[in-house]
Design a protein around this motif. Structure first.
Motif, short mmCIF file in Angstrom:
data_model
loop_
_atom_site.label_atom_id
_atom_site.label_comp_id
_atom_site.label_asym_id
_atom_site.label_seq_id
_atom_site.Cartn_x
_atom_site.Cartn_y
_atom_site.Cartn_z
N GLU A 139 0.83 -1.21 0.00
CA GLU A 139 0.00 0.00 0.00
C GLU A 139 0.87 1.26 0.00
O GLU A 139 0.52 2.27 -0.58
CB GLU A 139 -0.93 0.01 1.22
N ASN A 153 1.77 -6.49 0.57
CA ASN A 153 0.54 -7.25 0.35
C ASN A 153 0.91 -8.70 0.06
O ASN A 153 2.00 -8.99 -0.42
CB ASN A 153 -0.24 -6.69 -0.84
N GLU A 173 2.77 -6.51 9.49
CA GLU A 173 1.68 -6.95 8.61
C GLU A 173 1.44 -6.02 7.42
O GLU A 173 0.96 -6.46 6.39
CB GLU A 173 0.39 -7.14 9.41
N ASN A 174 1.75 -4.75 7.54
CA ASN A 174 1.53 -3.81 6.44
C ASN A 174 2.78 -3.55 5.60
O ASN A 174 2.79 -2.64 4.78
CB ASN A 174 0.98 -2.49 6.98
N ASP A 205 0.50 -8.47 14.34
CA ASP A 205 -0.61 -7.56 14.64
C ASP A 205 -0.88 -7.46 16.14
O ASP A 205 -1.40 -6.46 16.61
CB ASP A 205 -1.89 -8.03 13.94
#
Length: 184
Positions: free
Chosen positions: A89, A131, A127-128, A161
């Motif tokens: 992202e 993707n 986690e980010n 997370d």
């Protein structure tokens, strides 16, 4: 022969591990020091010793400035990200880390003072970070590309997370060259 390539085990003090985790979790939670680049990325240098195929981590130095934004690095880093990274992202221009030469010089002087060698670097994945399903505990193709021919150990710090952290070590960021870490 490169001594780190023949290392088959790493010993790390629990306090050093906690220092790495604290740095990564603090940055992930957007708690920045005044001199730090304001981004959810953590990068640091690792100092230690090698003896009889054993690496001993003695000190870590969290770095503050992400030099990838310097004009001299920006285009090369963007190209590497475009060619080797997993889609994410975050914009290409905001991904990855390059150590500031000034900070590296200071770290090397401090390692020298304590008779340590620069044995590698650490950075975090979360986690980010990108993707997809590729494990965030492992080095990415971009990590391997950036660590090529460094003769260093890349420590990947995965923050889940739930905030749990795990560190793994790979010679030159290569998946097939993981070095087991034992805490003392």
């Amino acid at each position: 022969m490169d001594m780190m390539k023949v290392a088959n085990v790493i010993f790390m003090d629990k306090m050093v591990e906690n220092e790495i985790y604290s740095h990564c979790i603090r940055k992930l939670n957007c708690h920045y020091m005044p001199e730090e680049t304001l981004e959810q990325q953590a990068f640091g240098l690792v100092g230690g010793r090698i003896d009889n195929n054993v690496l001993s981590v003695q000190m870590v130095i969290p770095l503050c400035e992400n030099f990838r934004y310097d004009q001299s690095m920006r285009d090369d880093m963007n190209e590497a990200i475009i060619n080797y990274s997993i889609p994410a992202e975050l914009a290409v221009e905001e991904r990855a880390w390059t150590a500031s030469p000034k900070e590296v010089q200071k770290a090397l002087a401090l390692f020298d003072k304590y008779d340590l060698s620069l044995i590698g670097s650490y950075h975090m994945h979360h986690e980010n970070s990108w993707n997809g399903i590729q494990s965030k505990e492992l080095p990415s193709k971009l990590d391997e590309y950036l660590a090529r021919d460094s003769e260093m150990v890349m420590f990947i710090v995965y923050i889940s997370d739930t905030g749990e952290a795990k560190v793994r070590a790979f010679y030159e960021g290569k998946l097939g060259e993981e070095i087991k870490i034992f805490l003392k």
